[in-house]
Design an enzyme around this catalytic site. Structure first.
Site, PDB file in Angstrom:
ATOM      1  N   GLU A 134      34.069   0.216 104.033  1.00 30.63           N
ATOM      2  CA  GLU A 134      33.231   0.454 105.006  1.00 30.63           C
ATOM      3  C   GLU A 134      32.864  -0.859 105.854  1.00 30.63           C
ATOM      4  O   GLU A 134      31.686  -1.022 106.325  1.00 30.63           O
ATOM      5  CB  GLU A 134      31.711   1.157 104.702  1.00 30.63           C
ATOM      6  CG  GLU A 134      32.368   2.489 104.125  1.00 30.63           C
ATOM      7  CD  GLU A 134      31.412   3.581 104.162  1.00 30.63           C
ATOM      8  OE1 GLU A 134      30.146   3.394 104.860  1.00 30.63           O
ATOM      9  OE2 GLU A 134      31.278   4.551 103.324  1.00 30.63           O
TER      10      GLU A 134
HETATM   11  N1  COS Z   1      28.009   1.309 117.943  1.00 31.35           N
HETATM   12  C1  COS Z   1      28.352   1.861 119.308  1.00 31.35           C
HETATM   13  N2  COS Z   1      29.414   1.485 120.010  1.00 31.35           N
HETATM   14  C2  COS Z   1      30.353   0.459 119.442  1.00 31.35           C
HETATM   15  C3  COS Z   1      29.879  -0.593 118.078  1.00 31.35           C
HETATM   16  C4  COS Z   1      28.795   0.127 117.524  1.00 31.35           C
HETATM   17  N3  COS Z   1      28.216  -0.121 116.337  1.00 31.35           N
HETATM   18  N4  COS Z   1      30.693  -1.344 117.726  1.00 31.35           N
HETATM   19  C5  COS Z   1      31.560  -1.405 118.696  1.00 31.35           C
HETATM   20  N5  COS Z   1      31.175  -0.271 119.538  1.00 31.35           N
HETATM   21  C6  COS Z   1      32.225  -0.018 120.730  1.00 31.35           C
HETATM   22  C7  COS Z   1      32.147  -1.122 121.798  1.00 31.35           C
HETATM   23  O1  COS Z   1      31.032  -1.117 122.695  1.00 31.35           O
HETATM   24  C8  COS Z   1      33.313  -0.938 122.399  1.00 31.35           C
HETATM   25  O2  COS Z   1      33.195  -0.039 123.570  1.00 31.35           O
HETATM   26  P1  COS Z   1      33.403  -0.253 124.822  1.00 31.35           P
HETATM   27  O3  COS Z   1      34.447  -0.728 125.383  1.00 31.35           O
HETATM   28  O4  COS Z   1      32.928   0.994 125.852  1.00 31.35           O
HETATM   29  O5  COS Z   1      32.067  -1.380 125.250  1.00 31.35           O
HETATM   30  C9  COS Z   1      34.251  -0.336 121.572  1.00 31.35           C
HETATM   31  O6  COS Z   1      33.581   0.301 120.396  1.00 31.35           O
HETATM   32  C10 COS Z   1      35.243  -1.532 120.974  1.00 31.35           C
HETATM   33  O7  COS Z   1      34.425  -2.274 120.450  1.00 31.35           O
HETATM   34  P2  COS Z   1      35.123  -3.803 120.217  1.00 31.35           P
HETATM   35  O8  COS Z   1      35.553  -4.261 121.691  1.00 31.35           O
HETATM   36  O9  COS Z   1      34.116  -4.639 119.841  1.00 31.35           O
HETATM   37  O10 COS Z   1      36.163  -3.657 119.241  1.00 31.35           O
HETATM   38  P3  COS Z   1      37.028  -4.673 118.368  1.00 31.35           P
HETATM   39  O11 COS Z   1      38.352  -4.078 118.339  1.00 31.35           O
HETATM   40  O12 COS Z   1      36.787  -5.999 118.674  1.00 31.35           O
HETATM   41  O13 COS Z   1      36.265  -4.506 116.940  1.00 31.35           O
HETATM   42  C11 COS Z   1      35.048  -4.130 115.263  1.00 31.35           C
HETATM   43  C12 COS Z   1      35.091  -4.341 116.428  1.00 31.35           C
HETATM   44  C13 COS Z   1      35.642  -5.357 114.404  1.00 31.35           C
HETATM   45  C14 COS Z   1      33.395  -4.273 114.880  1.00 31.35           C
HETATM   46  C15 COS Z   1      35.341  -2.971 114.699  1.00 31.35           C
HETATM   47  O14 COS Z   1      36.811  -2.609 114.717  1.00 31.35           O
HETATM   48  C16 COS Z   1      35.023  -2.657 113.118  1.00 31.35           C
HETATM   49  O15 COS Z   1      34.022  -2.361 112.762  1.00 31.35           O
HETATM   50  N6  COS Z   1      36.032  -2.461 112.264  1.00 31.35           N
HETATM   51  C17 COS Z   1      35.762  -2.260 110.752  1.00 31.35           C
HETATM   52  C18 COS Z   1      36.154  -1.102 110.697  1.00 31.35           C
HETATM   53  C19 COS Z   1      35.873  -0.549 109.107  1.00 31.35           C
HETATM   54  O16 COS Z   1      34.661  -0.592 108.877  1.00 31.35           O
HETATM   55  N7  COS Z   1      37.038  -0.039 108.718  1.00 31.35           N
HETATM   56  C20 COS Z   1      36.564   0.319 107.334  1.00 31.35           C
HETATM   57  C21 COS Z   1      37.198   1.669 107.090  1.00 31.35           C
HETATM   58  S1  COS Z   1      36.035   2.759 106.807  1.00 31.35           S
HETATM   59  S2  COS Z   1      36.149   2.597 104.709  1.00 31.35           S
END
Ligand code: COS
Length: 380
Positions: A363
């Site tokens: 997560e």
């Molecule tokens: N709530 C709502 N929207 C969100 C958000 C959140 N918490 N986090 C990101 N977003 C949205 C962003 O606003 C963006 O949308 P817009 O382009 O419309 O503004 C979109 O999602 C993409 O976000 P971003 O450009 O920040 O994406 P990145 O590729 O840079 O990745 C992280 C962001 C690293 C935070 C994300 O990929 C992540 O959480 N990765 C981990 C996933 C995970 O937990 N994996 C484990 C698997 S589950 S066991």
């Protein structure tokens, strides 16, 4: 500011504590060794309302707050983190996602049996080549008019073999990037859906982790959650709450190991006195209890913010980062305090140490939490 728990919160915490001691402790070492899913225990957790804790009672849930959920997660995780991960995924990811973004039909059909624990659910985002980099989804859900055609593989899916309902994140339109991703409800038994072999894991070995394979699985359009292209935001929103659950799991693993180490240190004698009376051990216990308390505060604060409908992305990420790293450090110390006994299975702490590791990975790894936190504190 009020640090007191309500009577209801204390009641829930105590009920979870009793359940863990009476129902989860017996056989926990054996289940870990044999990688046996705690099926009977999970069924009872469903009957007691632990699998749909925050769901509105009109959908079969317990209608409790997130703070109660954190308290219960800590107690269950002290004893059996393999059971608590089932609880976390079902509550935070699957039930919350469906209740918040699902249609009324989806809620009646899927949320009700999930919240009552009649069935359990799984959340499917990770892939062989996409875990942290979650926008790089290779699983595709091609729009075929009245249905999607789902193809691809998901990895390390908790409840992978035992779930009946799966929330699957997949790419519909590659050109739109993350805005072309959808979240689909997939049922076990749909044609073309296969469950891979169970993973042989370092920790949480009682939990049921599998790869999933989708080959031309027809998913009716009414099984999409939210608008077309909402899938990535759905995953991010859902994981933000999931992180409070896993932070509480890490907290419980640490406090379980600490309680065992504390008890052992008062019984075991060396150099003529209980080892707790040696400063080397007493100071370890002081550090451990302080770190656990700090993690508990972070978990409860994130839960409280969620209950107050304040954005909890930052507090949830902080809670998970701190609690997971703390759980790893505290469980290592708990093994150390136990000395040779800590290295053998009967004393439980070696299992808790192995279980702690995953909380720094799933997560959102600790490194991902630092991305979320740093972006949040650096934004204008
Ligand atoms: N709530 C709502 N929207 C969100 C958000 C959140 N918490 N986090 C990101 N977003 C949205 C962003 O606003 C963006 O949308 P817009 O382009 O419309 O503004 C979109 O999602 C993409 O976000 P971003 O450009 O920040 O994406 P990145 O590729 O840079 O990745 C992280 C962001 C690293 C935070 C994300 O990929 C992540 O959480 N990765 C981990 C996933 C995970 O937990 N994996 C484990 C698997 S589950 S066991």
């Amino acid at each position: 500011m009020n640090f007191n728990l309500t009577e209801e919160q204390i009641m829930i915490r105590d009920a979870a504590r009793d359940f863990a001691k009476n129902e989860l402790l017996p056989g926990v070492i054996e289940r870990d060794e044999k990688q046996q899913f705690p099926a009977e225990q999970i069924k009872k957790m469903g009957e007691l309302g632990f699998l749909g804790m925050m769901v509105d009672p009109k959908y079969g849930g317990s209608g409790l707050d997130t703070v109660s959920y954190v308290l219960a997660m800590e107690e269950i995780s002290k004893i059996d983190a393999s059971a608590s991960v089932v609880m976390s995924v079902n509550n935070s990811l699957v039930c919350w996602g469906l209740e918040t973004y699902g249609t009324e039909e989806q809620k009646q059909k899927y949320l009700v049996p999930l919240a009552t624990g009649e069935i359990i659910g799984a959340f499917c985002l990770s892939e062989p080549e996409a875990g942290s980099d979650a926008t790089s989804q290779k699983t595709t859900a091609i729009d075929k008019g009245d249905h999607y055609l789902l193809n691809g593989t998901k990895n390390w899916i908790t409840n992978g073999g035992t779930a009946s309902v799966y929330l699957v994140i997949a790419q519909t339109d590659v050109e739109k990037g993350h805005k072309g991703i959808n979240a689909l409800i997939v049922e076990k038994g749909m044609e073309g859906f296969a469950v891979g072999t169970k993973e042989n894991k370092l920790g949480i070995r009682g939990s049921d982790t599998h790869s999933l394979m989708f080959t031309d699985v027809k998913i009716p359009k009414e099984n999409r959650i939210g608008e077309d292209g909402f899938g990535f935001k759905f995953a991010m929103k859902t994981l933000a709450g999931g992180r409070i659950g896993i932070a509480s799991q890490a907290l419980g693993i640490a406090s379980g190991a600490y309680e065992l180490a504390l008890k052992y240190s008062k019984e075991r004698k060396a150099f003529g006195k209980e080892i707790s009376k040696h400063q080397a051990i007493a100071f370890k216990l002081a550090d451990m209890s302080t770190q656990i308390e700090a993690a508990r505060m972070l978990c409860i604060k994130a839960a409280w913010e969620k209950d107050q409908k304040i954005n909890y992305d930052l507090s949830g990420a902080m809670a998970k980062l701190y609690a997971a790293d703390m759980a790893m450090a505290v469980t290592v110390e708990a093994v150390q305090i136990h000395g040779g006994y800590g290295f053998v299975k009967e004393y439980h702490v070696e299992r808790l140490m192995r279980d702690a590791k995953i909380t720094q990975i799933y997560e959102g790894t600790s490194e991902i939490q630092k991305i979320v936190i740093s972006r949040s504190i650096l934004q204008d």
